[in-house]
Motif scaffolding. Structure first.
Motif, PDB file in Angstrom:
ATOM      1  N   SER A  96      -4.141   4.034   1.952  1.00  0.00           N
ATOM      2  CA  SER A  96      -3.625   5.111   1.104  1.00  0.00           C
ATOM      3  C   SER A  96      -2.237   4.674   0.542  1.00  0.00           C
ATOM      4  O   SER A  96      -1.811   4.810  -0.496  1.00  0.00           O
ATOM      5  N   LEU A  97      -1.728   3.814   1.232  1.00  0.00           N
ATOM      6  CA  LEU A  97      -0.360   3.190   0.882  1.00  0.00           C
ATOM      7  C   LEU A  97      -0.669   2.171  -0.151  1.00  0.00           C
ATOM      8  O   LEU A  97       0.147   1.976  -1.273  1.00  0.00           O
ATOM      9  N   ILE A  98      -1.582   1.605  -0.259  1.00  0.00           N
ATOM     10  CA  ILE A  98      -2.001   0.609  -1.267  1.00  0.00           C
ATOM     11  C   ILE A  98      -2.159   1.366  -2.762  1.00  0.00           C
ATOM     12  O   ILE A  98      -2.015   1.066  -3.675  1.00  0.00           O
ATOM     13  N   VAL A  99      -2.925   2.406  -2.526  1.00  0.00           N
ATOM     14  CA  VAL A  99      -3.133   3.424  -3.524  1.00  0.00           C
ATOM     15  C   VAL A  99      -1.778   3.793  -4.084  1.00  0.00           C
ATOM     16  O   VAL A  99      -1.579   3.899  -5.349  1.00  0.00           O
ATOM     17  N   LEU A 100      -0.944   4.101  -3.394  1.00  0.00           N
ATOM     18  CA  LEU A 100       0.335   4.796  -3.904  1.00  0.00           C
ATOM     19  C   LEU A 100       1.386   3.753  -4.438  1.00  0.00           C
ATOM     20  O   LEU A 100       1.853   3.714  -5.326  1.00  0.00           O
ATOM     21  N   GLN A 101       1.221   2.428  -4.038  1.00  0.00           N
ATOM     22  CA  GLN A 101       1.753   1.478  -4.482  1.00  0.00           C
ATOM     23  C   GLN A 101       1.423   1.252  -5.903  1.00  0.00           C
ATOM     24  O   GLN A 101       2.281   1.199  -6.896  1.00  0.00           O
ATOM     25  N   PHE A 102       0.108   0.909  -5.935  1.00  0.00           N
ATOM     26  CA  PHE A 102      -0.187   0.674  -7.289  1.00  0.00           C
ATOM     27  C   PHE A 102      -0.262   1.911  -8.412  1.00  0.00           C
ATOM     28  O   PHE A 102      -0.371   1.558  -9.786  1.00  0.00           O
TER      29      PHE A 102
END
Length: 824
Positions: A463-469
């Motif tokens: 989820s955090l990777i998706v938010l970052q990108f």
């Protein structure tokens, strides 16, 4: 985990268990925490670098944005009476269209102050330029003409002179320290004289005061002040309807601005009623109505989106700038914190045995939380110190991006330092709190026997990777869109040819002077053509045969202007010396004029300049062209050669292979004809580019933000890919022994990350479509969002992500399988 680490961890756990209950041992415990934290940072250099680099960049961005916002909200607050200072603003209606105008005439200040209770004083501010002579050189300089009450209302400190009397004499002048030093080489300039052109001669003005330089956070900016003289024709009641300057008033302590605004309007409508009826009779069909007045707080002027900064007011901004910059800073800081949480949780499996041993030997959850939060605070402290250094180094670049003049000393402001400390504490807690809770909750039996499973950790990381990108992709799409719009604004064919056209300003240029100067210029072989024109773009009104009134841009030119600029005449003809009446009775209009007038056959139509009681006939129609920037729609435009209007500038077309020589000749010829007038020139295409400075600045800002977010996102993804490869080292070795190719292993390690990046692209594209379409609606002429922008953005993000992940994936895939299989 090697034996030495296990022994040290056991020893640490025993020492904690023995020392924790005794308050006298607190310092020893703290030193042990600090020692272990430094060892962890040193042992895991890659992760430490990623976290520190990301956090320091994020914190530096946040520091600079706090500095920007502080400067924005500090505008004009140095004036002691600022809470009681207001600007008089008019709300009017013209042909049914409401408008707000910050300009007033000469009457509003004195009339309202005298007749409306609650107003104690006023000051009028008019911006203009004057010609100053120093030796043989003449230079045109911007001047603010103000009432003698200027320094009693505004708190600009004087270095020399008397604030009460320095602006009372007609031929007095007040300088800033910078201007005094430039003019006289010293700030002690009171009593010295400056030669100022009045009509056709230069007369001496006496310096009566020297002030400090205007603060950069002041909307009022000046270098020279001179007393405001009220023209005789501005003293009648009809000047209620002339608008050329700013008027500020000071209210008493008990005054209510809203009630005062209503009282001002009531008085205005009574006092101006007779003059209004007289104007309607004199200029039938003029179309304006009696409006109203209200008071705008001075503290609202800087960020007003409704009213312009003019007549000595500068540095107008928009709250949107603060919102966008704050959003970018928040994005960058958030992504850095996400990296910290992601990497810490991902590394938790490697630290699980350490945590298990600590719990077995007596460590409790509270102690573990304190330790992990301590590591977070240590890492953030290092990042914070680096961020301060980075902010100082980047500040000059930031000033260029944000169009500010912020100094490094501003970073040491007490309020800002407190803000930075709060930012540090919040970042430390946000970045370390969740990992501390997760890591301290491990079951020691499961971790020591390798039965540990991180519940929900994988979902959180994804989820955090998706938010970052998603954030990074959004900024990349915004960057590409702003670049495309800026390119459209600066490269679109404007409908005329401004290449190699030099514009030379000369105020009050008579027709005779213009003709003589033009003929002198045309004798030089490097000059192709020349044509005089009025300065800027005038706006006026006229009546048509249908008795309707039309507003239009009013241009005074000669017969060479349209051919030189290659503006096509699509109906009728151009002005011509063969028709002497063209200079007194003929006009040319553009297509928008014809459309708004409702003419089917424009040639021969009459335009009645009722203000001057003159009528003109249309002899031609030019194709619409963008005489203003593409930020504004093309409106009605009318050309005349009337001798009633002076020119204000000369357009000169030069040969591209003789630019330098032609410019030297133009300067020499100008000084021969106008020896006491200041000389300046600009290329026409460069003049147009100045209208797009805001777009150019935001293009750089958004690009800067996109690069930062992508960089921090990528170093975070790199760290995660390293951890992923480490966790699957033995699996990779088995696969290679069984015949798996390098490509298949790289694909296996990269596949999950690519899926997450594709999901983030989908989310960001949906959000950006809505946001950017709203932004583009601000432009009457704009690009359309298309698949090409999103394709470029998607390809860019995917390539960056693949390069980031593939580097570590290839490294793991080409490693010797024997080494991989021996990994514990």
């Amino acid at each position: 985990m090697n034996n030495k680490l296990i022994i040290s961890v056991i020893y640490f756990g025993i020492s904690i268990g023995q020392q924790w209950p005794y308050p006298t041992k607190t310092n020893t415990v703290f030193r042990n925490y600090l020692k272990i934290a430094f060892r962890n940072l040193a042992r895991n250099k890659v992760y430490s670098f990623i976290n520190i680099a990301g956090l320091s960049i994020g914190l530096a961005c946040a520091m600079l944005i706090l500095l920007y916002v502080k400067d924005e909200v500090s505008f004009d607050r140095f004036h002691q009476q600022v809470a009681h200072i207001y600007r008089i603003v008019q709300k009017g209606k013209d042909k049914g269209v409401e408008f707000d105008d910050s300009n007033t005439g000469y009457l509003q200040g004195p009339r309202f102050t005298k007749n409306v209770a609650g107003i104690t004083s006023f000051v009028r501010v008019l911006s203009n330029s004057e010609d100053f002579k120093q030796g043989a050189e003449v230079e045109s300089r911007d001047v603010l003409f103000v009432d003698s009450s200027f320094f009693s209302i505004f708190s600009f400190p004087l270095i020399e002179g008397d604030a009460r009397t320095c602006l009372q004499e007609v031929r007095s002048v007040v300088l800033t320290a910078e201007m005094a030093k430039k003019q006289f080489g010293t700030t002690h300039a009171v009593g010295k004289t400056m030669m100022v052109r009045k009509d056709s001669v230069f007369v001496p003005y006496t310096v009566t005061a020297v002030t400090g330089n205007c603060p950069q956070n002041s909307t009022l900016q000046y270098k020279i002040l001179m007393p405001l003289e009220v023209p005789e024709d501005e003293r009648s009641d009809e000047s209620w309807f002339n608008f050329s300057l700013n008027t500020f008033v000071v209210l008493d302590d008990k005054a209510d601005a809203a009630k005062l605004s209503a009282n001002m309007t009531n008085f205005y409508r009574q006092d101006a009623e007779a003059a209004y009826k007289s104007l309607l009779t004199k200029y039938a069909g003029i179309g304006f109505q009696l409006g109203s007045y209200y008071l705008q707080p001075m503290l609202d002027i800087h960020t007003s989106t409704r009213l312009p900064a003019q007549n000595g007011l500068q540095h107008r901004s928009s709250p949107m700038y603060s919102y966008i910059l704050s959003g970018i800073a928040l994005f960058v800081l958030l992504i850095a914190c996400i990296n910290f949480v992601n990497l810490t949780v991902a590394r938790s499996v490697k630290r699980s045995k350490e945590i298990g041993i600590r719990k077995v030997v007596g460590g409790n959850r509270k102690q573990l939380i304190v330790q992990f939060l301590g590591e977070s605070f240590l890492l953030c402290a290092i990042a914070f110190l680096l961020a301060v250094v980075l902010a100082m180094l980047v500040l000059p670049i930031f000033n260029q991006l944000a169009n500010k003049e912020l100094a490094i000393a501003y970073l040491l402001d007490v309020k800002l330092v407190v803000s930075y400390l709060v930012l540090f504490l919040v970042t430390s807690v946000l970045a370390g709190f969740y990992p501390a809770l997760v890591l301290s909750g491990y079951n020691p039996v499961e971790t020591l026997y390798r039965r540990f499973h991180l519940k929900g950790g994988n979902l959180l990381q994804k989820s955090l990777i998706v938010l970052q990108f998603t954030l990074a992709s959004l900024l990349i799409v915004a960057t590409l869109t702003i670049y495309a719009q800026f390119s459209f604004l600066t490269k679109t064919n404007l409908g005329y040819d401004d290449s190699n056209v030099v514009v030379v300003d000369k105020s009050r240029l008579s027709h005779e002077q213009a003709t003589a100067f033009k003929n002198a210029l045309l004798r030089y072989p490097g000059i192709v053509s020349a044509s005089p024109k009025n300065s800027s773009h005038w706006t006026t009104a006229a009546k048509l045969e249908s008795d309707s009134t039309i507003m239009f841009t009013y241009e005074t030119v000669d017969d060479a202007f349209l051919p030189m600029m290659k503006i096509p005449v699509i109906q009728g003809r151009n002005f011509s010396a063969e028709y002497p009446s063209d200079s007194s009775r003929a006009v040319i209009v553009n297509e928008s004029f014809v459309k708004q007038a409702g003419w089917k056959n424009p040639l021969g139509q009459t335009v009645n300049f009722f203000f001057h009681k003159k009528k003109y006939q249309v002899i031609g129609v030019v194709k619409d062209y963008h005489y203003l920037s593409l930020n504004q729609k093309i409106g009605p435009q009318l050309f005349t050669m009337t001798r009633d209007n002076d020119y204000g500038r000369m357009y000169i077309k030069i040969r591209p292979d003789a630019v330098t020589a032609s410019l030297q000749f133009i300067r020499k010829t100008f000084h021969e004809w106008f020896p006491v007038s200041p000389y300046s020139y600009i290329f026409k295409n460069e003049e147009m580019l100045k209208d797009y400075e805001t777009e150019a600045r935001w293009k750089r800002i958004i690009l800067f933000g996109a690069v930062l977010t992508i960089f921090i996102s990528c170093i975070g993804m790199f760290g995660l890919s390293v951890l992923s490869a480490e966790k699957r080292t033995k699996e990779i070795g088995v696969r290679k022994v069984l015949g798996a190719s390098v490509n298949s292993i790289v694909l296996m390690l990269s596949r999950d990350f690519v899926k997450l990046v594709l999901l983030s692209l989908l989310i960001s594209f949906s959000a950006s479509w809505f946001i950017l379409n709203k932004w583009l609606e601000n432009y009457p002429y704009r690009i359309a969002l298309h698949g090409g922008i999103y394709a470029w953005a998607g390809i860019s993000v995917l390539l960056i992500a693949l390069l980031t992940v593939s580097f570590q994936a290839v490294k793991a895939a080409v490693a010797a399988p024997v080494k991989s299989l021996r990994t514990d």
